[in-house]
Design an enzyme around this catalytic site. Structure first.
Site, PDB file in Angstrom:
ATOM      1  N   ASP A 202     -28.486 -10.719 -28.523  1.00  0.00           N
ATOM      2  CA  ASP A 202     -28.632 -10.259 -26.896  1.00  0.00           C
ATOM      3  C   ASP A 202     -30.099 -10.292 -26.845  1.00  0.00           C
ATOM      4  OD1 ASP A 202     -28.273  -9.294 -24.417  1.00  0.00           O
ATOM      5  OD2 ASP A 202     -27.958  -7.090 -25.161  1.00  0.00           O
TER       6      ASP A 202
ATOM      7  N   HIS B 152       9.705   6.746   9.816  1.00  0.00           N
ATOM      8  CA  HIS B 152       9.362   6.252   8.404  1.00  0.00           C
ATOM      9  C   HIS B 152      10.508   5.434   7.687  1.00  0.00           C
ATOM     10  CE1 HIS B 152       7.540   6.194   4.287  1.00  0.00           C
ATOM     11  NE2 HIS B 152       6.539   6.206   4.792  1.00  0.00           N
ATOM     12  N   GLY B 153      10.136   4.647   6.638  1.00  0.00           N
ATOM     13  CA  GLY B 153      11.263   3.961   5.928  1.00  0.00           C
ATOM     14  C   GLY B 153      11.954   5.236   5.063  1.00  0.00           C
ATOM     15  N   ASP B 154      13.146   4.797   4.548  1.00  0.00           N
ATOM     16  CA  ASP B 154      13.766   5.890   3.662  1.00  0.00           C
ATOM     17  C   ASP B 154      13.317   5.822   2.348  1.00  0.00           C
ATOM     18  OD1 ASP B 154      15.194   3.584   3.054  1.00  0.00           O
ATOM     19  OD2 ASP B 154      17.148   4.454   3.790  1.00  0.00           O
ATOM     20  N   ASP B 155      12.257   4.785   1.994  1.00  0.00           N
ATOM     21  CA  ASP B 155      11.911   4.816   0.605  1.00  0.00           C
ATOM     22  C   ASP B 155      11.094   5.821   0.078  1.00  0.00           C
ATOM     23  OD1 ASP B 155      10.057   3.887   2.603  1.00  0.00           O
ATOM     24  OD2 ASP B 155       8.870   2.908   1.084  1.00  0.00           O
TER      25      ASP B 155
ATOM     26  N   THR C  87      13.704  -2.025   4.607  1.00  0.00           N
ATOM     27  CA  THR C  87      14.092  -3.477   4.428  1.00  0.00           C
ATOM     28  C   THR C  87      13.960  -3.819   2.939  1.00  0.00           C
ATOM     29  OG1 THR C  87      12.895  -3.521   6.426  1.00  0.00           O
ATOM     30  CG2 THR C  87      13.598  -5.493   5.566  1.00  0.00           C
TER      31      THR C  87
ATOM     32  N   ILE D 170      11.875  -7.599   0.276  1.00  0.00           N
ATOM     33  CA  ILE D 170      10.362  -7.778   0.630  1.00  0.00           C
ATOM     34  C   ILE D 170       9.551  -6.907  -0.219  1.00  0.00           C
ATOM     35  CG2 ILE D 170      10.556  -6.715   2.880  1.00  0.00           C
ATOM     36  CD1 ILE D 170       8.741  -9.727   2.892  1.00  0.00           C
TER      37      ILE D 170
END
Ligand code: SPV
Ligand code: MG
Length: 432
Positions: free
Chosen positions: A204, A89-92, A122, A125
């Site tokens: 209406d 997994h990304g470290d975000d 990354t 992006i």
């Protein structure tokens, strides 16, 4: 060969995903847990590409051995099911709203000695920003129209907000409320006969013609991407309804709702304070059939609205009509009520659901506004419509501004309650 698990949505494939996949495959055989539409829709906007389209893309990427559905935002259930040696997994997710999901994934991995590998996220992006841009560019009438059907498959309950003008629709389109990792948004717009009429200074009573309703919606569609449900009052004469369905569907509207009234229609919230008559059930079934026969795609929905509770005709009448309309082919049922409590719509839903477990149910909680979306979903509702709230918010603000300028003989007193000139010049891209 060790097994490696990666969870992904990949609505828009970019080099950030490639970094993760390349890294994962250096550790072993890669299984991608692809988040289903339902898993994503619970947390943010429905992906632009369907699950099947995203799956096909992934299966053609080197190093991806297999793609399995990840039915939840949470990785733990799939980790327990597939027991990979490694998860990448990304470290975000070390901090912030995703941190609890990291903790749960780790807990599942620790149960059998699985390893978590985190790689640098990354930078530069953002999938979410790209997805928004893609949706904006890629929205065609066809895509917009079919979004409602996709939403109904992906979410237990979808929320629609009234939009009577492009600016009100822009506000509805971009409104966000964050709750942990979830970003709540409106799923689409309700084109209300009440607020469209009010916007034009007309009562209406089906006084606006279809061309002006559709011209307004076309203007809304120029600047938005979300699906729209149109309130078509009684639908008019069956022969006209058939013709109008064509124009409505062609524009990219997802559903039409017609109500079972006849003669001069008045707003439902007036109930029996004014003379209003309900349409004969068989005649209304005929109208439903005519509408369904003239639609082009099965994703376009003709929804039948029942006015029995509004007109004090009783629950049995409402249920009898609901069954008849469903059997006539209605793609959904809207039950309207003007009670302060949701009890009668809950009772209706319970009894209707016994015979029709899956047909979409729609409600408009204007008078019973204490009810929550979770409660409505638990009682079997699939679409909740906030039918008039943007108009009701705008009108008092305009009235106050006009009055304050008159009262003070200048505008300085009201100024701090208004959007600033700088902000309004920034509001719409391209103004500057
Ligand atoms: C509308 O918004 O025009 C509706 C819902 O039809 S209601 O006003 O409650 O009748
Ligand atoms: Mg209406």
């Amino acid at each position: 060969m060790p097994t490696v698990y990666v969870g992904m949505t990949i609505d828009i494939l970019h080099h950030g995903h490639m970094n993760v996949i390349e890294h994962a495959r250096s550790h072993g055989e890669v299984t991608v847990g692809l988040l289903t539409d339902a898993a994503v829709a619970d947390y943010k906007r429905l992906p632009y590409l369907s699950y099947e389209q995203r799956k096909r893309i992934l299966e053609n990427i080197r190093g991806v051995a297999r793609v399995v559905p990840q039915n939840e935002w949470d990785y733990a259930p799939n980790i327990r099911a597939y027991r990979p040696d490694v998860m990448v997994h990304g470290d975000d997710w070390l901090t912030g709203p995703l941190a609890p999901y990291r903790a749960r994934a780790l807990e599942a991995l620790n149960e059998y000695g699985g390893k978590l590998i985190e790689i640098p996220y990354t930078k530069g992006i953002s999938s979410s920003a790209m997805a928004e841009a893609l949706v904006a560019v890629g929205t065609t009438p066809e895509v917009r129209k079919s979004t409602l059907a996709r939403l109904l498959r992906a979410k237990p309950i979808t929320r629609f907000l009234e939009a009577h003008s492009p600016i009100s629709a822009l506000v509805a389109e971009h409104a966000r409320a964050e709750e942990g990792a979830k970003i709540r948004q409106f799923d689409g717009f309700w084109s209300s006969s009440l607020t469209d009429s009010t916007h034009m200074g007309k009562p209406d009573i089906e006084a606006l013609d279809i061309s002006s309703r559709l011209a307004n919606i076309n203007n809304i569609f120029e600047v938005t991407t979300k699906p729209l449900i149109i309130d078509l009052d009684t639908g008019g004469k069956p022969e006209h309804f058939e013709l109008n369905i064509r124009s409505i569907e062609r524009l990219g509207i997802s559903a039409v709702i017609i109500e079972d009234k006849t003669g001069l229609k008045k707003n439902s919230l007036l109930g029996n304070e004014v003379a209003q008559s309900q349409e004969d059930a068989d005649a209304f079934c005929q109208k439903i059939r005519a509408g369904r026969a003239s639609r082009i795609s099965p994703d376009f929905m003709v929804i039948a609205r029942i006015e029995s509770l509004i007109l004090d005709k009783g629950m049995d009448d409402a249920l009898h009509r609901a069954r008849a309309y469903a059997e006539a082919g209605a793609d959904g049922i809207m039950i309207h009520s003007r009670q302060k409590q949701p009890d009668e719509v809950f009772a209706f839903a319970r009894q209707f659901r016994a015979g029709f477990p899956h047909l979409p149910l729609v409600c408009v909680p204007t008078s019973y506004n204490q009810v929550t979306e979770d409660e409505l979903a638990a009682h079997g509702f699939n679409i909740v419509i906030y039918a008039n709230h943007m108009m009701r918010a705008a009108y008092p603000a305009m009235k106050r501004a006009a009055h304050e300028i008159l009262r003070h003989g200048r505008s300085s007193e009201i100024d701090k309650q208004l959007i600033s000139i700088n902000e309004i010049l920034e509001l719409i891209p391209g103004t500057r």
